[in-house]
Design a protein around this motif. Structure first.
Motif, mmCIF file in Angstrom:
data_model
loop_
_atom_site.group_PDB
_atom_site.id
_atom_site.type_symbol
_atom_site.label_atom_id
_atom_site.label_comp_id
_atom_site.label_asym_id
_atom_site.label_seq_id
_atom_site.Cartn_x
_atom_site.Cartn_y
_atom_site.Cartn_z
ATOM 1 N N PRO A 1 25.741 -66.897 -34.931
ATOM 2 C CA PRO A 1 26.939 -67.743 -35.105
ATOM 3 C C PRO A 1 28.239 -67.029 -34.720
ATOM 4 O O PRO A 1 29.197 -67.685 -34.292
ATOM 5 C CB PRO A 1 26.919 -68.080 -36.598
ATOM 6 N N MET A 2 28.261 -65.702 -34.876
ATOM 7 C CA MET A 2 29.457 -64.951 -34.486
ATOM 8 C C MET A 2 29.728 -65.096 -32.992
ATOM 9 O O MET A 2 30.881 -65.153 -32.556
ATOM 10 C CB MET A 2 29.274 -63.479 -34.840
ATOM 11 N N LEU A 3 28.660 -65.140 -32.189
ATOM 12 C CA LEU A 3 28.807 -65.301 -30.744
ATOM 13 C C LEU A 3 29.499 -66.621 -30.420
ATOM 14 O O LEU A 3 30.369 -66.680 -29.557
ATOM 15 C CB LEU A 3 27.433 -65.231 -30.074
ATOM 16 N N VAL A 4 29.119 -67.666 -31.129
ATOM 17 C CA VAL A 4 29.727 -68.979 -30.904
ATOM 18 C C VAL A 4 31.178 -68.996 -31.388
ATOM 19 O O VAL A 4 32.075 -69.494 -30.699
ATOM 20 C CB VAL A 4 28.912 -70.067 -31.625
ATOM 21 N N PHE B 1 39.125 -70.604 -36.368
ATOM 22 C CA PHE B 1 38.263 -69.420 -36.287
ATOM 23 C C PHE B 1 38.155 -68.737 -37.646
ATOM 24 O O PHE B 1 37.061 -68.370 -38.090
ATOM 25 C CB PHE B 1 38.832 -68.444 -35.251
ATOM 26 N N ILE B 2 39.296 -68.567 -38.314
ATOM 27 C CA ILE B 2 39.301 -67.925 -39.638
ATOM 28 C C ILE B 2 38.483 -68.743 -40.635
ATOM 29 O O ILE B 2 37.672 -68.202 -41.393
ATOM 30 C CB ILE B 2 40.745 -67.739 -40.138
ATOM 31 N N LEU B 3 38.669 -70.066 -40.609
ATOM 32 C CA LEU B 3 37.909 -70.936 -41.508
ATOM 33 C C LEU B 3 36.416 -70.879 -41.185
ATOM 34 O O LEU B 3 35.570 -70.907 -42.086
ATOM 35 C CB LEU B 3 38.413 -72.378 -41.411
ATOM 36 N N GLY B 4 36.091 -70.792 -39.887
ATOM 37 C CA GLY B 4 34.684 -70.679 -39.485
ATOM 38 C C GLY B 4 34.049 -69.403 -40.009
ATOM 39 O O GLY B 4 32.911 -69.414 -40.500
ATOM 40 N N LEU B 5 34.785 -68.277 -39.907
ATOM 41 C CA LEU B 5 34.259 -67.010 -40.418
ATOM 42 C C LEU B 5 34.136 -67.034 -41.936
ATOM 43 O O LEU B 5 33.172 -66.495 -42.498
ATOM 44 C CB LEU B 5 35.162 -65.848 -39.989
ATOM 45 N N GLY C 1 30.714 -67.205 -46.520
ATOM 46 C CA GLY C 1 30.326 -67.939 -47.720
ATOM 47 C C GLY C 1 28.851 -68.306 -47.707
ATOM 48 O O GLY C 1 28.164 -68.208 -48.731
ATOM 49 N N ALA C 2 28.348 -68.721 -46.539
ATOM 50 C CA ALA C 2 26.928 -69.062 -46.431
ATOM 51 C C ALA C 2 26.051 -67.842 -46.693
ATOM 52 O O ALA C 2 25.039 -67.927 -47.400
ATOM 53 C CB ALA C 2 26.643 -69.629 -45.033
ATOM 54 N N LEU C 3 26.435 -66.694 -46.121
ATOM 55 C CA LEU C 3 25.680 -65.469 -46.368
ATOM 56 C C LEU C 3 25.748 -65.081 -47.840
ATOM 57 O O LEU C 3 24.766 -64.569 -48.396
ATOM 58 C CB LEU C 3 26.220 -64.324 -45.499
ATOM 59 N N TYR C 4 26.882 -65.324 -48.474
ATOM 60 C CA TYR C 4 27.036 -64.966 -49.886
ATOM 61 C C TYR C 4 26.052 -65.764 -50.752
ATOM 62 O O TYR C 4 25.336 -65.196 -51.579
ATOM 63 C CB TYR C 4 28.473 -65.236 -50.344
ATOM 64 N N PHE C 5 26.007 -67.071 -50.545
ATOM 65 C CA PHE C 5 25.160 -67.903 -51.403
ATOM 66 C C PHE C 5 23.677 -67.822 -51.012
ATOM 67 O O PHE C 5 22.805 -67.900 -51.881
ATOM 68 C CB PHE C 5 25.639 -69.354 -51.358
ATOM 69 N N LEU C 6 23.404 -67.676 -49.709
ATOM 70 C CA LEU C 6 22.007 -67.629 -49.274
ATOM 71 C C LEU C 6 21.370 -66.262 -49.475
ATOM 72 O O LEU C 6 20.152 -66.153 -49.585
ATOM 73 C CB LEU C 6 21.911 -68.027 -47.795
#
Length: 456
Positions: A405-408, A428-432, A437-442
């Motif tokens: 996702p970072m590439l996109v 971009f900031i909101l996307g990161l 956040g997804a990595l935090y919860f998952l």
């Protein structure tokens, strides 16, 4: 007719510099204690003897940059062609997710710092400049040069050279900052009665290599054949895909530029596909001989990376980056402190075993390269018995996919710059933030809960 010797001479000079670096490191005890890889020392020697200082070696920034660009992909392809060995340990999985979240943290932190510098002090600075923190520190000189040079087409004058400079300062953070971090943490360990074993110099190593040579072709030639096939397919795919998305307007052109900068990722994917097809054919009993050799592939990759690191530092052009000196110093200084902080914070909460070893290795890796991380690790884990080294290797493989996702997302601020719409910077900031956040919860929240439950 006189032949063109420039490429051959560049490689010859780099070889000599690597040799001198090895001799200096063995002969000078303080230099040996600095934990700086030989390739980094060779690179700074090249900077000293090159056209930017003593003018004894006629290096060219463009030639060395081109070498760095291609060597990075070739080195990654060589490593990716090795036989896959899966690791399902929680520690390796945690390391993979931690590497991925580190990319995102450096990306958002560096980007915000870059935007702040543009708004407060350097009005003419390329706004996405701060992303080089994640590229130069977390991913190394090859990626920093690759993306920086692609951004030159978009208006970032000297982007490749700036990327190499950020990466070089990252090596200094890994070496000197790593020593401070390492010794501080070791001292605290000893204060509570834990002894740390110091590494011993290995006198000799015996290696037995099977399937090294064959009657009709040398084993090394076969590995280079496989690498060449994969790299050709990488080029053809990028050429085809660039043409395919060329009609999508500004977004297509921007995405294509970023994709050419991430050619090594495409190369890794094709290498894994090549190895998978090869294994299927070999198991069908058509080929009883094992032609692919992990030892040779590792040596090719390791040698290529040594030359790449040396060339990346030797290729820094101060005349090109002089207008970026202060932004680079500010970005890398606050970035280095930030990386040290989150390495300690995450390390203490994620790893039940060997947290010290993982912290110093991750800090070295996320300011320099895997080699600087391993150099720091050897100081507290000389025999690699803690499992940290394996976690770094397997975790890096997982991070390659988790970090897609970072590439996109990298396209978004570049698109904003090209279309003169700063609102894209916010996107971009909101996307990161969403990605983190997804990595935090998952991942992180669950991993931390498991760690706390086991400590009770």
């Amino acid at each position: 007719m006189e032949q063109d010797w420039t490429l051959a001479l560049d490689l010859a000079y780099l070889s000599i510099l690597l040799g001198i670096a090895s001799i200096l490191k063995r002969a000078i005890s303080p230099l040996r204690k600095l934990l700086i890889p030989n390739a980094v020392i060779a690179g700074f020697l090249g900077l000293l003897f090159g056209p930017e200082a003593l003018k004894l070696i006629p290096f060219s920034y463009d030639r060395l940059g081109n070498l760095v660009y291609h060597m990075m992909a070739i080195g990654f392809i060589a490593i990716a062609l090795k036989k896959t060995r899966r690791s399902t340990t929680k520690s390796s999985v945690n390391t993979g997710f931690l590497i991925s979240i580190s990319y995102a943290l450096q990306g958002i932190f560096g980007f915000v710092i870059g935007i702040a510098l543009v708004g407060l002090f350097f009005k003419d600075l390329f706004p996405p400049f701060g992303l080089l923190l994640a590229l130069g520190f977390a991913q190394g000189p090859g990626q920093a040069y690759s993306l920086g040079s692609q951004w030159e087409v978009l208006g970032f004058t000297g982007g490749g050279a700036v990327g190499l400079t950020v990466a070089a300062l990252g090596f200094l953070w890994a070496a000197f900052g790593g020593i401070v971090l390492l010794n501080t943490m070791v001292y605290r360990k000893r204060q509570i009665g834990i002894q740390i074993e110091r590494p011993k110099i290995a006198r000799s190593v015996e290696v037995t290599i099977k399937d090294f040579e064959f009657s009709d072709v040398d084993g090394f030639t076969i590995q280079m054949l496989a690498i060449g096939i994969v790299y050709l397919f990488t080029f053809l795919f990028l050429k085809w895909f660039t043409g395919l998305i060329g009609g999508l307007g500004t977004f297509g052109e921007t995405f294509a530029q970023v994709l050419w900068g991430f050619h090594f990722v495409i190369g890794v994917l094709f290498a894994m596909l090549f190895r998978s097809i090869y294994e299927k054919y070999r198991k069908s009993e058509k080929y009883e001989i094992e032609y692919m050799n992990d030892f040779l592939l590792q040596r090719i990759g390791g040698g290529i990376f040594d030359f790449m690191v040396a060339a990346s530092i030797a290729g820094i052009s101060f005349s090109v980056i002089q207008e970026y000196i202060w932004p680079v110093i500010i970005l890398t200084s606050v970035g280095g402190l930030f990386i040290a902080g989150y390495s300690i914070w995450f390390g203490k909460r994620i790893y039940e075993k060997a947290p010290l070893e993982h912290i110093v290795a991750l800090f070295g890796m996320h300011t320099g390269t895997v080699s600087t991380g391993m150099a720091l690790l050897r100081e507290v884990d000389p025999k690699f018995e803690s499992g940290t080294a394996e976690d770094m290797v397997f975790g890096s493989g997982l991070a390659l996919f988790v970090g897609i996702p970072m590439l996109v997302l990298l396209n978004i601020p570049i698109l904003g710059y090209r279309t003169d719409q700063p609102i894209y910077y916010l996107y971009f900031i909101l996307g990161l933030i969403g990605y983190i956040g997804a990595l935090y919860f998952l991942w992180f929240r669950k991993a931390q809960i498991r760690s706390l439950e086991k400590k009770k």
